[in-house]
Design a protein around this motif. Structure first.
Motif, PDB file in Angstrom:
ATOM      1  N   ALA A  14      11.778  19.185 -41.897  1.00  0.00           N
ATOM      2  CA  ALA A  14      11.336  20.104 -40.540  1.00  0.00           C
ATOM      3  C   ALA A  14      12.330  19.946 -39.367  1.00  0.00           C
TER       4      ALA A  14
ATOM      5  N   ILE B 107       7.564  24.482 -44.260  1.00  0.00           N
ATOM      6  CA  ILE B 107       8.759  23.704 -43.458  1.00  0.00           C
ATOM      7  C   ILE B 107       8.914  24.569 -42.084  1.00  0.00           C
ATOM      8  N   ALA B 108       8.793  25.644 -42.244  1.00  0.00           N
ATOM      9  CA  ALA B 108       9.135  26.444 -41.076  1.00  0.00           C
ATOM     10  C   ALA B 108       7.649  26.260 -40.092  1.00  0.00           C
ATOM     11  N   ARG B 109       6.479  25.947 -40.773  1.00  0.00           N
ATOM     12  CA  ARG B 109       5.603  25.851 -39.859  1.00  0.00           C
ATOM     13  C   ARG B 109       5.423  24.435 -39.231  1.00  0.00           C
TER      14      ARG B 109
ATOM     15  N   PRO C 275       9.166  27.081 -48.408  1.00  0.00           N
ATOM     16  CA  PRO C 275       9.811  27.447 -47.251  1.00  0.00           C
ATOM     17  C   PRO C 275       8.938  27.570 -46.102  1.00  0.00           C
TER      18      PRO C 275
ATOM     19  N   VAL D   6      16.580  24.202 -38.773  1.00  0.00           N
ATOM     20  CA  VAL D   6      15.617  25.137 -39.130  1.00  0.00           C
ATOM     21  C   VAL D   6      15.181  25.913 -37.800  1.00  0.00           C
ATOM     22  N   ALA D   7      15.071  27.163 -37.780  1.00  0.00           N
ATOM     23  CA  ALA D   7      14.865  27.923 -36.565  1.00  0.00           C
ATOM     24  C   ALA D   7      13.242  27.833 -36.331  1.00  0.00           C
TER      25      ALA D   7
ATOM     26  N   PHE E 121      10.731  31.261 -42.642  1.00  0.00           N
ATOM     27  CA  PHE E 121      11.473  30.015 -42.681  1.00  0.00           C
ATOM     28  C   PHE E 121      13.266  30.663 -42.619  1.00  0.00           C
TER      29      PHE E 121
ATOM     30  N   THR F  90      11.007  29.770 -35.967  1.00  0.00           N
ATOM     31  CA  THR F  90      10.031  30.930 -36.280  1.00  0.00           C
ATOM     32  C   THR F  90       9.198  30.724 -37.324  1.00  0.00           C
ATOM     33  N   ASP F  91       8.057  31.401 -37.606  1.00  0.00           N
ATOM     34  CA  ASP F  91       7.179  31.184 -38.672  1.00  0.00           C
ATOM     35  C   ASP F  91       7.775  31.579 -40.137  1.00  0.00           C
TER      36      ASP F  91
ATOM     37  N   GLY G   9      13.018  32.116 -46.146  1.00  0.00           N
ATOM     38  CA  GLY G   9      11.836  32.089 -47.099  1.00  0.00           C
ATOM     39  C   GLY G   9      10.701  32.335 -46.331  1.00  0.00           C
ATOM     40  N   GLY G  10       9.690  32.596 -47.126  1.00  0.00           N
ATOM     41  CA  GLY G  10       8.363  32.746 -46.721  1.00  0.00           C
ATOM     42  C   GLY G  10       7.406  33.059 -47.729  1.00  0.00           C
TER      43      GLY G  10
END
Lengths: 459, 299
Positions: free
Chosen positions: B92, B64-66, B61, A224-225, A230, A227-228, A263-264
């Motif tokens: 994560a 998970i990113a946060r 998503p 998972v990068a 996804f 970044t805010d 995604g986001g």
């Protein structure tokens, strides 16, 4: 303290009264009575004040108001049921499914015209049946791993290991490795278990290209990068023994998958995920039968390479992000497959007629579906499936095979009722035109029940 | 030259955010509390909004990113986030926020949970084995959680330990005084009979000493049927409750149905910080809650 003083004072007064009473005049008595009354009043006032203070202090103790905060209460002990020998039992859940199915065409003759048969993809037996049941066990292994095991119990009394994998938890830098047997992370729906699908059966592209679902025996690494938005990169290597590959008795890596997901959120009401995936696998003497140009069912076998690319998109809408009342989910996947290698045409009649020649195919397909929850517990969904048998080149064997110019397609609608997170009843109707000139009207009445541990709300 | 200048400005702008502790709060009340305690030393991401049912959330998503970049997850626990948080922390790839690590904080561990079910069975609806997780409806719980949360911030960011301790002390004084004030204002609510839409106000009711006479859901999380609501109407007739309480994120269908027939007030409570326009922070959240309750009881 003050109460004790009052008691002492009262005692002294009483003693004083007792010793002096006989000598006292009326005036003295009045004076003493006055003093007592004063004393009594003053003490009563003080007691009242004290009682008020006590009351306030009690209230303050309940609400640790301006006082310095009390140390945190001890952490609540785990429920008693979790103690003892069962304390470390994994989370267990079972999924029970069954259906009543009405098909206008014989399911034993189910096929996708122009596509190689790929395992058990028929819609199930006519009439009443139980569908696949599932048994899940999952827990942390130790401080490094978490693992899950899913048995699939089929209606014909066989048990298979659907998934059995471990995840290394808590590695840094966004890396999550997974190994064992698991549903590949390619596409969108592939990772979902059948009981969470929004329709009774798999999309036609999944049936045609993966035999329903692509299972990996191997290793997956996702990243998972930081970044805010996804962004996830994933790669898998495995045995490649599942369709469209097969068991090649081979050392080393049998297949490879790479994908990227992004995604986001868009505002508070919308969220999305999109992905691109690529699978490469191979097969050796993957046998099947095909109806040749003269209408004879002929055994053939394929040896060569299969490559599949998938583009997927999911968009979800829920007013203010709260899906409880109403929500909408749009989901679609497009897949391309290219197979190249040799095809052996092998009539049973005469071994001398067996001929091996080059083979290559370019085929594709997609599905798009929308599911709308129009009120709590009730959802309506529609799905359209389309396949393109594409171009197939049989090399020198071309004379044996007819042209395939047909697009299998299917339209489905469903209505389901979900009285709780643990039960769902669904009615689905599909009109499938999978073979030229044949329409299959399919009705499914299905139940899905979950027992035990609370499942995850996967996106 | 100008390039260096711009670079320096960008760096200066980026630095505070980079130094700050990244906090992933599951629900608005913990985001607000962390902000109170951490000030500009924390960077709080709120995973759900006040109009979402915190239980019915998916491992989106964006979450998970946060969680990937978080130094600390502040959750309620007690199974409130069971459907999605384990999935988010597992996907994560962030060792800091795994359960059991200092970067994973569960508020429910620091308060005494009420309403532990006597019968653990799904036939009882959405029961939570550990007890009712909606602890934020009683401000005294916020105060109880503030200290261990500040201690956790200090543990993760020792350079600013004194800062967090000082903020927590100041918060305890101010919020403690506010609680005393709310209790004074809420004194008139003691013993007032009420109906709740969903069993979500256990702690609020216990704090203010109100009396719950009925629930519009036959079982927690189960949609009411008309026949069940008719039974509730009977109870309302007998016990004459003053109002029906509903959390802002819940549908108003059942409460309106009852209100129309029983001529009873429906009071929509913000339920958490940001649940309505007035509930802007932890203070105004309870100000508004008390005000709405008093208004509902007075009518």
């Amino acid at each position: 303290m003050s109460r004790r003083t009052f008691a002492h004072g009262a005692l002294a007064l009483a003693l004083g009264m007792a010793t002096n009473a006989h000598a006292a005049t009326d005036a003295d008595l009045d004076a003493i009575r006055g003093e007592i009354r004063q004393l009594k009043e003053s003490y009563e006032a003080r007691i009242r004040a004290l009682e008020d203070r006590l009351k306030n202090a009690e209230a303050a103790a309940v609400a640790p108001a301006a006082a310095p905060p009390s140390p945190p209460e001890p952490v609540a002990a785990a429920p008693a049921a979790a103690g003892g020998i069962a304390a470390f039992n994994p989370a267990i859940s079972a999924v029970l499914q069954g259906a009543y199915i009405n098909l206008s065409q014989d399911p034993s003759k189910y096929m996708l015209f122009g596509f190689v048969p790929s395992g058990d993809i028929a819609p199930g037996p006519r009439g009443f049946s139980i569908a696949e049941s599932e048994l899940n066990l999952s827990a942390s292994v130790d401080h490094l791993f978490a693992a899950a095991l899913t048995f699939s119990l089929t209606p014909d009394d066989t048990v298979s290991v659907e998934e059995a994998y471990a995840v290394a938890t808590g590695l840094p830098y966004g890396i999550t490795p997974k190994f064992g047997r698991f549903f590949s992370g390619l596409g969108y729906q592939n990772e979902q278990h059948q009981h969470v699908w929004d329709f009774y059966d798999a999309p036609l592209v999944y049936q045609a290209f993966f035999g329903g679902q692509y299972t990996q025996n191997g290793v997956q690494v996702k990243w998972v990068a930081p970044t805010d938005t996804f962004i996830e990169l994933g790669g898998e290597v495995g045995s490649g023994t599942n369709y469209p590959g097969n068991d090649r008795n081979k050392n080393g890596i049998g297949d490879g998958v790479v994908y990227v997901h992004a995604g986001g959120d868009v505002g508070t009401s919308n969220s999305w995920r999109a992905g691109l995936s690529y699978l490469q696998t191979a097969s050796s003497d993957r046998a099947y039968s095909i109806v040749d140009a003269s209408g004879i069912d002929t055994p053939v076998s394929f040896t060569g390479r299969s490559r599949i690319a998938v583009a997927d998109l999911v968009w979800k809408w829920a007013p203010e992000g709260n899906p409880r009342e109403r929500n909408f989910k749009l989901q679609g996947e497009y897949m391309w497959r290219r197979e190249s290698g040799d095809l052996t045409y092998d009539t049973n009649v005469n071994a001398a007629l067996a001929a091996t020649s080059s083979y290559s195919s370019r085929q594709s397909g997609y599905y798009v579906q929308g599911v709308y929850q129009f009120m709590p517990e009730w959802r309506f969904g529609a799905r359209y499936d389309w396949l393109d048998a594409g171009s197939v080149s049989y090399g020198d064997n071309g004379a044996y095979f007819g042209d395939v110019d047909f697009h299998p397609q299917r339209t489905s609608v469903m209505l389901d009722w979900t009285p709780s997170e643990f039960s769902r009843l669904r009615l689905q109707y599909s009109q499938a035109r999978l073979v030229p000139g044949v329409t299959d009207n399919q009705w499914f009445l299905q139940y899905i029940l979950t027992l035990g541990a609370h499942g995850a709300h996967r996106y | 030259m100008i390039r260096y200048f711009i670079a320096a400005i960008l760096l200066a702008a980026a630095l505070p955010a980079w130094c700050a502790l990244n906090v992933f709060a599951t629900v608005p009340e913990w985001a607000a509390l962390t902000q109170e305690l951490g000030g500009d030393k924390v960077n709080v991401y709120l995973a759900t909004n006040p109009l979402q049912d915190p239980h019915h959330v998916e491992a989106k998503p964006s979450l998970i990113a946060r969680a990937r970049n978080a130094d600390l997850v502040v959750a309620t626990g007690a199974e409130l986030e069971i459907g999605w948080l384990p999935l988010v922390t597992q996907q994560a790839g962030n060792p800091k926020i795994q359960p059991g690590k200092p970067g994973y904080f569960e508020a429910a561990a620091y308060v005494t949970l009420q309403d532990k079910p006597t019968r653990l069975d799904r036939a009882e609806g959405d029961v939570h084995a550990a007890g009712d997780p909606h602890i934020q409806t009683d401000p005294r719980n916020i105060l109880r959680i503030a200290q261990p949360l500040a201690a956790r911030l200090a543990e993760l960011d020792p350079a600013n330990a004194a800062f967090y301790t000082a903020r927590q002390k100041a918060f305890a004084d101010k919020f403690g005084a506010a609680i005393a004030n709310w209790e004074k204002q809420g004194a008139s609510l003691r013993g007032v009979p009420i109906v709740v839409q969903h069993k979500a106000f256990t702690y609020l009711i216990a704090w203010l000493g109100m009396t719950q006479v009925a629930t519009l859901e036959p079982k927690p999380g189960v949609e009411p049927t008309t026949s069940y609501l008719s039974e509730v109407l009977e109870i309302i007739k007998q016990k004459a409750p003053k109002m029906v309480l509903r959390a802002a994120y819940q549908s108003d269908r059942a409460s309106q149905w009852v209100a129309e027939r029983a001529k009873i007030n429906v009071v929509t409570l913000p339920f958490t910080v940001g649940g309505d326009e007035q509930a802007k922070d932890l203070y105004s959240f309870y100000d508004d809650t008390i005000a709405r309750l008093r208004e509902g009881a007075a009518k």
